[in-house]
Design a protein around this motif. Sequence first.
Motif, mmCIF file in Angstrom:
data_model
loop_
_atom_site.group_PDB
_atom_site.id
_atom_site.type_symbol
_atom_site.label_atom_id
_atom_site.label_comp_id
_atom_site.label_asym_id
_atom_site.label_seq_id
_atom_site.Cartn_x
_atom_site.Cartn_y
_atom_site.Cartn_z
ATOM 1 N N VAL A 46 0.863 -1.235 0.031
ATOM 2 C CA VAL A 46 0.013 0.082 0.024
ATOM 3 C C VAL A 46 1.050 1.439 0.020
ATOM 4 O O VAL A 46 0.601 2.234 -0.637
ATOM 5 N N ALA A 47 1.756 1.485 0.703
ATOM 6 C CA ALA A 47 2.726 2.429 0.894
ATOM 7 C C ALA A 47 3.556 2.727 -0.625
ATOM 8 O O ALA A 47 4.018 3.700 -0.923
ATOM 9 N N CYS A 48 3.897 1.523 -1.337
ATOM 10 C CA CYS A 48 4.414 1.825 -2.667
ATOM 11 C C CYS A 48 3.408 2.324 -3.757
ATOM 12 O O CYS A 48 3.858 2.751 -4.939
ATOM 13 N N LYS A 49 2.280 2.479 -3.658
ATOM 14 C CA LYS A 49 1.225 2.873 -4.534
ATOM 15 C C LYS A 49 1.526 4.398 -4.739
ATOM 16 O O LYS A 49 1.479 5.126 -3.728
ATOM 17 N N PRO A 50 1.442 4.919 -6.003
ATOM 18 C CA PRO A 50 1.477 6.310 -6.164
ATOM 19 C C PRO A 50 0.369 6.969 -5.639
ATOM 20 O O PRO A 50 -0.734 6.452 -5.793
ATOM 21 N N SER A 51 0.370 8.288 -5.340
ATOM 22 C CA SER A 51 -0.929 9.041 -4.823
ATOM 23 C C SER A 51 -1.724 9.420 -5.971
ATOM 24 O O SER A 51 -1.189 9.349 -7.274
ATOM 25 N N LEU A 52 -2.985 9.834 -5.578
ATOM 26 C CA LEU A 52 -3.743 10.126 -6.891
ATOM 27 C C LEU A 52 -3.096 11.535 -7.778
ATOM 28 O O LEU A 52 -3.324 11.391 -8.790
ATOM 29 N N ALA A 53 -2.572 12.216 -6.854
ATOM 30 C CA ALA A 53 -1.936 13.480 -7.573
ATOM 31 C C ALA A 53 -0.775 13.108 -8.390
ATOM 32 O O ALA A 53 -0.805 13.700 -9.525
ATOM 33 N N SER A 54 -0.111 12.086 -8.022
ATOM 34 C CA SER A 54 1.140 11.995 -8.845
ATOM 35 C C SER A 54 0.529 11.137 -10.075
ATOM 36 O O SER A 54 1.051 11.254 -11.199
ATOM 37 N N ARG A 55 -0.467 10.244 -9.945
ATOM 38 C CA ARG A 55 -0.961 9.456 -11.216
ATOM 39 C C ARG A 55 -1.423 10.444 -12.125
ATOM 40 O O ARG A 55 -1.512 10.243 -13.251
ATOM 41 N N THR A 56 -2.316 11.537 -11.414
ATOM 42 C CA THR A 56 -2.942 12.529 -12.512
ATOM 43 C C THR A 56 -2.053 13.246 -13.088
ATOM 44 O O THR A 56 -2.119 13.584 -14.473
#
Length: 98
Positions: A13-23
């Motif tokens: 879960v910690a390795c998932k990119p945030s919504l802002a970085s994906r956007t």
Amino acid sequence: MRTTPHALDLDPVACKPSLASRTAGVVGVLTAVWHLYRNRSQIARLQDLDDRQLLDMGLKREDLHEALTSAFFDNPGSYLTRASRNRATLFYRGVRHD
């Protein structure tokens, strides 16, 4: 001797990119695609010029065709820049390349 324990944090879960970085990543890709499309449409408009006007810029019709038929994700402007610079180099060396 003193040792400190080192632990790896392998929490998925910690390795998932945030919504802002994906956007930001998606917006960056879409912006790049838009720029490539816009460059190709501008190069297509250069075909409306006559041969003398193209030669004033150091280009020929074959250069436009090569740029427009390149792979989509290649920058077509780089083909035109390279062709124009090569033609200018030949001109200043005294080589006629019409």
